[in-house]
Every structure is written in C-alpha cells, then in structure tokens.
Design an enzyme around this catalytic site. Structure first.
Site, PDB file in Angstrom:
ATOM      1  N   GLU A 150      43.682  71.841-115.676  1.00 14.27           N
ATOM      2  CA  GLU A 150      42.830  70.996-116.472  1.00 14.27           C
ATOM      3  C   GLU A 150      43.564  69.786-117.109  1.00 14.27           C
ATOM      4  O   GLU A 150      44.669  69.874-117.569  1.00 14.27           O
ATOM      5  CB  GLU A 150      42.192  71.684-117.603  1.00 14.27           C
ATOM      6  CG  GLU A 150      41.103  71.118-118.682  1.00 14.27           C
ATOM      7  CD  GLU A 150      40.171  70.743-117.713  1.00 14.27           C
ATOM      8  OE1 GLU A 150      39.195  71.157-117.289  1.00 14.27           O
ATOM      9  OE2 GLU A 150      40.015  69.417-117.707  1.00 14.27           O
ATOM     10  N   CYS A 259      49.034  71.520-126.464  1.00 12.90           N
ATOM     11  CA  CYS A 259      49.408  71.004-125.083  1.00 12.90           C
ATOM     12  C   CYS A 259      51.056  70.535-124.923  1.00 12.90           C
ATOM     13  O   CYS A 259      51.880  71.184-124.405  1.00 12.90           O
ATOM     14  CB  CYS A 259      48.579  70.448-124.382  1.00 12.90           C
ATOM     15  SG  CYS A 259      46.717  70.923-124.487  1.00 12.90           S
TER      16      CYS A 259
HETATM   17  C1  UGA Z   1      46.964  66.323-123.589  1.00 12.65           C
HETATM   18  C2  UGA Z   1      46.921  65.394-122.381  1.00 12.65           C
HETATM   19  O1  UGA Z   1      46.516  64.255-122.617  1.00 12.65           O
HETATM   20  C3  UGA Z   1      45.395  66.034-121.394  1.00 12.65           C
HETATM   21  O2  UGA Z   1      45.708  65.408-120.111  1.00 12.65           O
HETATM   22  C4  UGA Z   1      45.787  67.589-121.008  1.00 12.65           C
HETATM   23  O3  UGA Z   1      44.536  67.964-120.475  1.00 12.65           O
HETATM   24  C5  UGA Z   1      45.983  68.294-122.441  1.00 12.65           C
HETATM   25  O4  UGA Z   1      46.970  67.668-123.238  1.00 12.65           O
HETATM   26  C6  UGA Z   1      46.185  69.620-122.213  1.00 12.65           C
HETATM   27  O5  UGA Z   1      47.324  70.144-121.565  1.00 12.65           O
HETATM   28  O6  UGA Z   1      45.336  70.537-122.277  1.00 12.65           O
HETATM   29  P1  UGA Z   1      45.743  66.512-125.716  1.00 12.65           P
HETATM   30  O7  UGA Z   1      46.819  67.291-126.317  1.00 12.65           O
HETATM   31  O8  UGA Z   1      44.368  67.077-126.071  1.00 12.65           O
HETATM   32  O9  UGA Z   1      45.671  66.314-124.252  1.00 12.65           O
HETATM   33  O10 UGA Z   1      45.814  64.756-126.819  1.00 12.65           O
HETATM   34  P2  UGA Z   1      46.263  63.707-126.251  1.00 12.65           P
HETATM   35  O11 UGA Z   1      45.465  62.497-126.372  1.00 12.65           O
HETATM   36  O12 UGA Z   1      46.993  63.527-125.125  1.00 12.65           O
HETATM   37  O13 UGA Z   1      47.393  63.498-127.570  1.00 12.65           O
HETATM   38  C7  UGA Z   1      48.658  64.139-127.701  1.00 12.65           C
HETATM   39  C8  UGA Z   1      49.387  63.837-128.819  1.00 12.65           C
HETATM   40  O14 UGA Z   1      50.132  62.383-128.500  1.00 12.65           O
HETATM   41  C9  UGA Z   1      48.770  63.605-130.270  1.00 12.65           C
HETATM   42  O15 UGA Z   1      49.352  63.988-131.268  1.00 12.65           O
HETATM   43  C10 UGA Z   1      48.608  62.017-130.169  1.00 12.65           C
HETATM   44  O16 UGA Z   1      48.637  61.389-131.316  1.00 12.65           O
HETATM   45  C11 UGA Z   1      49.902  61.652-129.599  1.00 12.65           C
HETATM   46  N1  UGA Z   1      49.859  60.347-128.865  1.00 12.65           N
HETATM   47  C12 UGA Z   1      49.065  60.069-127.849  1.00 12.65           C
HETATM   48  C13 UGA Z   1      50.826  59.264-129.367  1.00 12.65           C
HETATM   49  O17 UGA Z   1      51.588  59.656-130.433  1.00 12.65           O
HETATM   50  N2  UGA Z   1      50.785  58.111-128.985  1.00 12.65           N
HETATM   51  C14 UGA Z   1      50.021  57.751-127.915  1.00 12.65           C
HETATM   52  O18 UGA Z   1      49.988  56.476-127.300  1.00 12.65           O
HETATM   53  C15 UGA Z   1      49.280  58.760-127.322  1.00 12.65           C
END
Ligand code: UGA
Length: 430
Positions: A150, A259
């Site tokens: 996923e 994740c």
């Molecule tokens: C992440 C992946 O993006 C999904 O593709 C994957 O399915 C999911 O993990 C999983 O393995 O289930 P998620 O953890 O829901 O999704 O959220 P993200 O949008 O990826 O953000 C993760 C973290 O990274 C957040 O704390 C966000 O603030 C941080 N982030 C994200 C940053 O610090 N900078 C960015 O540019 C992007």
C-alpha cells in the site's frame, strides 16, 4: 464483481475495503474489535480522514460494504482475502508479524475453497512465502499469496486510493497475479507486476527513499541557516530538475507517523539479518531524530533557559489532516521541553484526544490556538494545519506575553513576521 474479504480495519484495511467496494466489488471487512465494528456498520469512521465517511456510507447503503467480527461470515466463499493488519515495531526494530500469522491461521481455518491472499501489510522480504506455507499446512484447499503493498498517505488516503501512481502486484503464480490485476483494473492506475520478493522490497525501499529525501533536505536546510541561503528557494530550484522532483523536499522538524520511522528501522533490521550495513539509512534515521528536536535547540540558544518558560505548542499530529500522533515530532519535543522545565499548553484541531492517551500528564490542553497562545513566552509550530497558517501577526502579538515563534514547518513569511515585530525563527530561512 468479486467477493472479497479484508482482514483488519486500520488505515490500510478500511481504505482498501471501501475503495474496492466503490469500484464494484462485494467486500466484507473483518476486525476483532467489536466496538469498532459496531461503529463501522453505522458508517462512523474510527479515524479522521477527509472524505472517508461519505464514501463508506454510500457503499454500505448500496449493500457492497459489510463489517463483521466473525471470520466465518467473511471468509467462506471469498475469492480473495486482503490482509491489512498492523506490523508494529518490536523493541529491536524488527517488524512484529504476530497479527499477520494470527490472520493467516484464521483464514486457513475458515476457508471453504481455494483462495488468493493479497498482502497489504508491510512485511519483510520473504514473509509472504512463509505465510503461504503456514496457511497451506493448515487447510486442504489451495492458496496463493501475492504481495500488494500500500502506498496511501494518511490525510489524503481516499485521493491516493483512487489516484495513486501505481499498484504493485508481486506474485510467484501468474493466475493469482492476473486475478488481482483484474480486480484493480477499474481504478485506472498503472499496474506493475513483479515477483514476490521484489514487491515486498519496493514497499520498504519507497518509504526509505522518501525518508532519505526528507532527511537530506533537512540537512541542506540546516546548512542554509548557517550560510544565509533560503531552503525554499533551494528546494524549488532543485525540484525543477525532473530527476529530483519538488515533492518531499519540504524542510521541517523531520518525519513522523506510523510508517517512515517504523519501516526505516525495519529495513535496517532486515539489512542486519543478512549482515549488510545500510549506512545511508542509518544516518537518515539519526538525522531525523536530531531534526525532531531542532526547535528545542533553537529555543535554548535564543532564550537561554527554558525553565519556567510558558510554551504554546501548536499541532500534535505527525502531519495535518490526521488525528494520528504515532511517532509525531510533538512527542520528543514535549518530552524534552518538560525535562528543560518548561510549562506546556498545547492545541491541535483534531488529535488532542489521541494525545491525552500517550503524552505526559503535565500538559495543559487549550480549546483553540489563541487560547494556547495566551500569555505564552514562546510558540512552537509543530504541525502545519491550515488554521495555524491563517493566524495573523497581530493575533500572535495580542495573545502572547512575548511574540517569539519557533516555526518547525515554515508556515509563515519571515519578512512579514519580522516587519510586524515578531521574533520569528523557522527552518533553513535566515
Ligand atoms: C507514508 C508514504 O508517503 C506513503 O506512500 C505510504 O503508503 C505510507 O507512509 C505507509 O507506509 O503507510 P504517511 O506516513 O501517511 O505516508 O505520510 P507522508 O505524507 O509521507 O508524511 C510522513 C512524514 O514526513 C510526516 O511527518 C511529514 O510531515 C513528513 N514530511 C513529508 C516532511 O517533513 N517533508 C516533506 O517534504 C514531506
């Protein structure tokens, strides 16, 4: 239309079940939690996820989506069973497969014909072969297990389910792979078929790569701070290169959630198990831990001591549009601030109930961002909720004792803040 069962109604299971029903399949979701199933039957979502309840309600009304606590109501007659249970982190960082094995044993016990298992849970390379053996040893019917990792993000799960970049199907049996491909065709998302172990690795490698991108840009941001460059300009300039891309180059206080932290640790343990030293990934994890505490370090450098200082924490969830605070940066930040003797007033639009379950008791929770800011000596912006971005400089100034802001998500224009008399510190933007 195919008859499908989904085991587990966490983020992944629930969204998978709803999305499969929405494209026309007959879906029954199983969960052991009776209260949760009761709520789900009434179309009440246990998680905060934009758009989820509406589509869940419609599919329940259309008789395509069902919920039960009993395996014998869902497994007999199902052609495909999706496994979407959690694989939490063991103390040593390895993935805990207890719930996967329990689900497999239940499926073996209740299946009444041959079945294809689609594994949605994130599992170490080789696990699906083991699950096939486990089920086969406990049933007289034939079983195939395919890997269908996923990629949805919390907060935009519904969008991702219908507009994702790819659907990965890893299989050792062509017929099983074709069945899962046919089931997924109506999504109109590119399908990538591969072998079982490669599919399992694609999931870990994708999350580890995105985590690497974040730690990398955070290191560049820290350098920008010291050298007088602006991380947003740098990220925009880098992102124009199609080979790099602008996404996941937002500098801040590091990644959190259920994740990235868990999957990077698990991949390190998988590497350890074959005696491979995955050096980059080790550093990605260390950089992130350091970055999580960057605001505390900045505040100490500016304010000297944090003892008896009143700090407003805006945002507790690991990112906006979710109530999930698992491995959120807010947790180490708050723990460290309390150790330093600070008083904490926190506010988050949706995750305060979750936060109360795990954060230290000393925290005071406010009913609004303005209430949290009242008489505060400093504010930490931990999650970039829109309602924080909409706060005006004058709102900070009139509420706070001293208008000092440490912004961990670069929500405001530094020039505007400073010209309004706010002492404003962000990430990588001197
Ligand atoms: C992440 C992946 O993006 C999904 O593709 C994957 O399915 C999911 O993990 C999983 O393995 O289930 P998620 O953890 O829901 O999704 O959220 P993200 O949008 O990826 O953000 C993760 C973290 O990274 C957040 O704390 C966000 O603030 C941080 N982030 C994200 C940053 O610090 N900078 C960015 O540019 C992007």
């Amino acid at each position: 239309m195919r008859k499908i069962a989904v085991v587990g109604t966490g983020y992944v299971g629930l969204v998978t079940g709803i999305a499969l029903a929405a494209i026309g399949h007959y879906v029954t979701c199983i969960d052991v939690d009776e209260n949760k199933v009761k709520q789900l039957k009434r179309a009440i979502s246990p998680i905060f996820e934009p758009g989820l309840e509406e589509i869940m309600k419609k599919n329940i009304e259309d008789d395509k989506l069902h919920f039960t606590t009993e395996y014998d109501k869902a497994i007999p007659g199902a052609e495909v069973v999706y496994i979407a249970v959690g694989t939490p982190e063991n103390k040593d960082g390895t993935a805990n497969l207890e719930y996967i094995v329990q689900a497999a044993m239940q499926i073996a016990e209740h299946m009444t014909s041959s079945i294809v298992i689609a594994m949605k849970s994130t599992v170490p390379v080789g696990t699906n072969e083991y699950i096939k053996k486990t089920i086969s040893a406990n049933t007289k019917f034939s079983v195939e297990v395919i890997s269908n990792p996923e990629f949805l993000r919390e907060g935009s799960a519904i969008y991702d389910a219908f507009q994702g970049d790819r659907i990965v199907i890893g299989a050792s049996d062509e017929k099983a792979a074709n069945l899962i491909e046919e089931i997924n065709k109506p999504f109109g998302i590119p399908i990538f078929k591969t072998d079982l172990r490669s599919a399992e690795m694609i999931k870990y490698a994708s999350n580890a790569f995105l985590a690497t991108k974040i730690s990398f840009i955070n290191e560049i941001a820290n350098l920008c701070d010291m050298l007088g460059a602006n991380i947003e300009e740098v990220a925009d300039g880098m992102g124009l290169d199609k080979r790099i891309g602008r996404q996941f180059l937002n500098a801040g206080i590091g990644y959190g959630g259920s994740c990235f932290p868990k999957d990077t640790e698990a991949l390190l343990q998988i590497s350890n198990s074959v005696k491979y030293d995955f050096r980059i990934l080790r550093e990605v994890v260390e950089v992130n831990k350091k970055q999580n505490l960057l605001l505390v370090e900045k505040a100490k450098a500016i304010l000297g001591t944090l003892n008896d200082i009143k700090i407003a924490i805006l945002g507790l969830s690991f990112k906006p549009n979710t109530d999930d605070i698992r491995s959120a940066a807010s947790i180490p930040i708050i723990q460290q601030l309390l150790l330093e003797g600070a008083q904490i007033v926190a506010y988050d639009p949706v995750s305060m109930e979750q936060a109360k379950k795990i954060l230290p008791r000393e925290i005071i929770y406010a009913k609004s961002s303005i209430e949290a800011l009242l008489d505060a000596d400093a504010a930490f912006i931990v999650t970039e909720w829109n309602e924080f971005k909409e706060l005006s400089p004058s709102e900070f100034i009139s509420a706070m004792k001293k208008a000092i802001i440490f912004d961990g998500r670069n929500c405001f224009n530094p020039v505007l803040m400073k010209s309004n008399g706010i002492q404003y510190y962000s990430i990588g933007r001197p």
